[in-house]
Design an enzyme around this catalytic site. Structure first.
Site, mmCIF file in Angstrom:
data_model
loop_
_atom_site.group_PDB
_atom_site.id
_atom_site.type_symbol
_atom_site.label_atom_id
_atom_site.label_comp_id
_atom_site.label_asym_id
_atom_site.label_seq_id
_atom_site.Cartn_x
_atom_site.Cartn_y
_atom_site.Cartn_z
ATOM 1 N N ASP A 1 0.832 -1.198 0.000
ATOM 2 C CA ASP A 1 0.000 0.000 0.000
ATOM 3 C C ASP A 1 0.869 1.251 0.000
ATOM 4 O O ASP A 1 1.481 1.591 1.011
ATOM 5 C CB ASP A 1 -0.950 0.002 1.193
ATOM 6 C CG ASP A 1 -1.949 1.153 1.096
ATOM 7 O OD1 ASP A 1 -1.975 1.829 0.038
ATOM 8 O OD2 ASP A 1 -2.684 1.397 2.051
ATOM 9 N N ASP B 1 0.629 7.628 -7.818
ATOM 10 C CA ASP B 1 0.230 6.524 -6.947
ATOM 11 C C ASP B 1 0.235 5.209 -7.716
ATOM 12 O O ASP B 1 -0.448 5.080 -8.728
ATOM 13 C CB ASP B 1 -1.173 6.794 -6.388
ATOM 14 C CG ASP B 1 -1.629 5.704 -5.428
ATOM 15 O OD1 ASP B 1 -0.775 5.148 -4.709
ATOM 16 O OD2 ASP B 1 -2.834 5.380 -5.411
#
Ligand SMILES: *[C@@H]1O[C@H](CO)[C@@H](O)[C@H](O)[C@H]1NC(C)=O
Ligand SMILES: *[C@@H]1O[C@H](CO)[C@@H](O)[C@H](O)[C@H]1NC(C)=O
Ligand SMILES: *[C@@H]1O[C@H](CO)[C@@H](O)[C@H](O)[C@H]1NC(C)=O
Ligand SMILES: *[C@@H]1O[C@H](CO)[C@@H](O)[C@H](O)[C@H]1NC(C)=O
Length: 443
Positions: A107, A318
């Site tokens: 993550d 991201d």
């Protein structure tokens, strides 16, 4: 919370523990990244289709944009907003002495590293065995008085025991409870050689509930906060990491994340832009000046670009978001330009998720000039997105723009992982520079 200063504090805290390992890690090390939809992933659902996977990724991408928006809102608690099932990659980690290999969710939007440990009386079911701290000679708990304990966003009961306990909850009500500990993590270096990194802070989870996925034995946080793996490795890897994500349409190939000297990207086609660490949160922004189609000189100006001001970025980079998310007005301008350049028949997406789709049933290879390149002009770095980076197949005959509007979820923009495929992307967190170089990540 002042995460920016914490970030640098963490670098100095972690260095002392890692210095002995510096000499052994001179060649750097790496970890393989496995896409959630890869046949190599234990979660692989052989009945899923490209359409169902793409539609699922649409919802995950929007969910992440909404998360980043809330995270940027200083008035809300950011750490409780992540949805644990909203991830794209798994990585193999080796932990303990002797080392145990297990698979964890990656993550890039959160910090805490945790694994489910024995005893786990009330835990989600996972495919691999639980980590047994009593079987490892390098496992150590962390006292409440340790500064690392206060770096936890919500640290639990420190009164009954002297060990640092945590209770970490997620936006959908999922939570993990356990004790903060240190362990030795092992990484692959040159073939057949492992690098052991002692004293990595991680959470040993003894209770969990919620939407966790049985394929992950835990989660590895790679964001910029004090407890993330990258920050903990810190100076020992010269604050450098890079990754290369292979094309999603060939997802049996693993990607790779490199640390230290392996994470240096250079070459004639490499471009460099400024990385901007948001002062409120732990993710990274870039400055996008404009977008052009097929080298068109009338580029689309990107919103809120501060005319050369590098203080604030305007787009998050991201790896955990599939699609690229941009403002609705920018998307509409892009669609207008593409509609005039691309000569293929347009078709509409029956579910209206994707705003621009083409019928490619008569096209043999989309690389052959049917679909133009789209250039993202970042500050100091023109990044050419090939059709592979900007379009995805909805089905065999339908190719859609893999960029969606942020209408209805605030004005967060995200440079997603489809756009990042087949680039070597290197983060230098000391110089705060991002280098992108076109690459073949299947090799
Ligand atoms: C930020 O959070 C506050 C309090 O929850 C809320 O009222 C406000 O609308 C939020 N702002 C944004 C941009 O989401
Ligand atoms: C997937 O990658 C492998 C290895 O690079 C290659 O041999 C194969 O042709 C690729 N498959 C597709 C569909 O591109
Ligand atoms: C933006 O920057 C350029 C180059 O530094 C300068 O010439 C121009 O006047 C600036 N524009 C505004 C609106 O400040
Ligand atoms: C797209 O960009 C690549 C790499 O820069 C180049 O090789 C290719 O010719 C370009 N394609 C078109 C249609 O301009």
């Amino acid at each position: 919370m002042e995460t920016f200063s914490l970030f640098f504090l963490a670098l100095s805290v972690s260095v002392a523990g890692l210095l002995p390992f510096l000499s052994t890690a001179t060649s750097g090390f790496y970890v393989d990244l496995i896409h959630r939809d890869s046949p190599l992933s234990p979660s692989y659902d052989s009945s899923s289709t490209p359409v169902s996977r793409l539609r699922a990724s649409f919802h995950r991408s929007r969910g992440r944009a909404a998360y980043f928006l809330r995270a940027a809102n200083r008035t809300t608690d950011i750490h409780s907003k992540i949805f644990p099932n909203n991830y794209e990659y798994l990585m193999t980690i080796s932990i303990g002495t002797p080392p145990i290999k297990t698979l964890a969710i990656v993550d890039t939007g959160s910090d805490l590293i945790w694994l489910q440990c024995t005893p786990c009386n009330q835990c989600y079911t996972q495919l691999s065995p639980l980590f047994d701290p009593t079987a490892s000679s390098s496992y150590n708990t962390v006292p409440c008085s340790d500064s690392a304990c206060t770096a936890l966003p919500q640290y639990g009961d420190c009164s009954s025991k002297s060990n640092c306990n945590y209770q970490y909850s997620y936006g959908d009500g999922s939570y993990v409870i356990g004790e903060l500990a240190t362990e030795t993590f092992s990484f692959d270096s040159i073939p057949n050689q492992q690098v052991n990194v002692p004293n990595i802070l991680f959470g040993c989870t003894h209770e969990s509930q919620g939407t966790f996925d049985k394929k992950g034995a835990g989660l590895v946080g790679l964001a910029g906060g004090q407890l993330s793996l990258i920050t903990q490795l810190g100076d020992a890897v010269k604050n450098k990491f890079s990754y290369c994500l292979p094309p999603l349409n060939n997802n049996s190939i693993t990607g790779r994340i490199n640390f230290g000297t392996k994470a240096v990207v250079s070459g004639p086609d490499a471009v460099i832009t400024d990385l901007i660490h948001s002062d409120t949160e732990n993710f990274f922004f870039l400055n996008l000046e404009r977008i052009s189609v097929a080298g068109d000189s009338e580029a689309i100006a990107f919103k809120s670009y501060q005319n050369g001001s590098q203080e604030e970025g305007n787009i998050i980079i991201d790896s955990g978001t599939t699609l690229t998310i941009i403002g609705d007005d920018i998307l509409q301008s892009l669609i207008t330009k593409l509609s005039t350049v691309v000569k293929l028949p347009q078709v509409s997406d029956p579910q209206e998720m994707f705003s621009l789709c083409f019928d490619v049933s008569r096209v043999e290879r989309i690389e052959d000039g049917n679909i133009p390149n789209i250039t993202f002009h970042f500050y100091g770095a023109d990044v050419v997105l090939k059709p592979l980076n900007a379009f995805m197949n909805l089905d065999e005959r339908t190719l859609c723009l893999a960029m969606i509007s942020n209408a209805g979820i605030g004005d967060t923009s995200i440079f997603g992982n489809v756009a990042q495929q087949n680039f070597n992307i290197a983060y230098d967190l000391s110089a705060m520079k991002l280098t992108l170089e076109p690459a073949d990540c299947t090799g």
